[in-house]
Design a protein around this motif. Structure first.
Motif, mmCIF file in Angstrom:
data_model
loop_
_atom_site.group_PDB
_atom_site.id
_atom_site.type_symbol
_atom_site.label_atom_id
_atom_site.label_comp_id
_atom_site.label_asym_id
_atom_site.label_seq_id
_atom_site.Cartn_x
_atom_site.Cartn_y
_atom_site.Cartn_z
ATOM 1 N N GLN A 1 -4.819 -0.601 6.571
ATOM 2 C CA GLN A 1 -3.454 -0.846 6.154
ATOM 3 C C GLN A 1 -2.850 -1.416 7.108
ATOM 4 N N LEU A 25 -15.297 12.414 5.802
ATOM 5 C CA LEU A 25 -13.404 12.254 5.213
ATOM 6 C C LEU A 25 -13.129 11.183 6.453
ATOM 7 N N ILE A 26 -13.841 12.134 7.698
ATOM 8 C CA ILE A 26 -13.358 10.992 8.756
ATOM 9 C C ILE A 26 -13.034 9.859 8.359
ATOM 10 N N HIS A 50 -10.041 3.762 15.593
ATOM 11 C CA HIS A 50 -10.878 3.857 14.506
ATOM 12 C C HIS A 50 -11.675 3.574 14.325
ATOM 13 N N ILE A 99 -13.494 7.956 5.736
ATOM 14 C CA ILE A 99 -12.971 7.499 5.114
ATOM 15 C C ILE A 99 -11.288 7.473 5.256
ATOM 16 N N ASP A 100 -11.001 8.146 5.644
ATOM 17 C CA ASP A 100 -9.567 7.926 6.797
ATOM 18 C C ASP A 100 -9.335 6.909 7.418
ATOM 19 N N GLN A 101 -9.489 6.955 8.135
ATOM 20 C CA GLN A 101 -10.403 6.419 9.904
ATOM 21 C C GLN A 101 -10.107 4.911 8.647
ATOM 22 N N GLN A 102 -10.575 4.738 7.787
ATOM 23 C CA GLN A 102 -11.168 2.920 7.575
ATOM 24 C C GLN A 102 -9.445 2.072 6.344
ATOM 25 N N ARG A 103 -9.097 3.920 5.394
ATOM 26 C CA ARG A 103 -7.947 3.581 5.137
ATOM 27 C C ARG A 103 -7.146 3.010 5.966
ATOM 28 N N GLU A 104 -7.222 3.773 7.650
ATOM 29 C CA GLU A 104 -5.334 3.369 7.855
ATOM 30 C C GLU A 104 -6.481 2.282 8.104
#
Length: 51
Positions: free
Chosen positions: A40, A29-30, A4, A32-37
């Motif tokens: 989590q 977008l990648i 990630h 944002i998505d990777q940072q969210r993961e």
């Protein structure tokens, strides 16, 4: 998580150096998505510390 973090690094490079607006949007977008993961997984790890 390293994969990630790699994705984030590549997305940041695209945002800084890229010329194609569609690719830059995808990189954003990648990122944002990777940072969210990552967030989590880190939250889960905090809730489930090693015994």
């Amino acid at each position: 998580m390293p994969h990630h973090e790699n994705s984030i690094a590549l997305a940041r490079a695209e945002l800084e150096l890229g010329r194609d607006e569609d690719l830059k949007k995808a990189a954003f977008l990648i990122l944002i998505d990777q940072q969210r993961e990552i967030d989590q997984v880190q939250a889960w790890l905090r809730q489930h510390p090693p015994k």
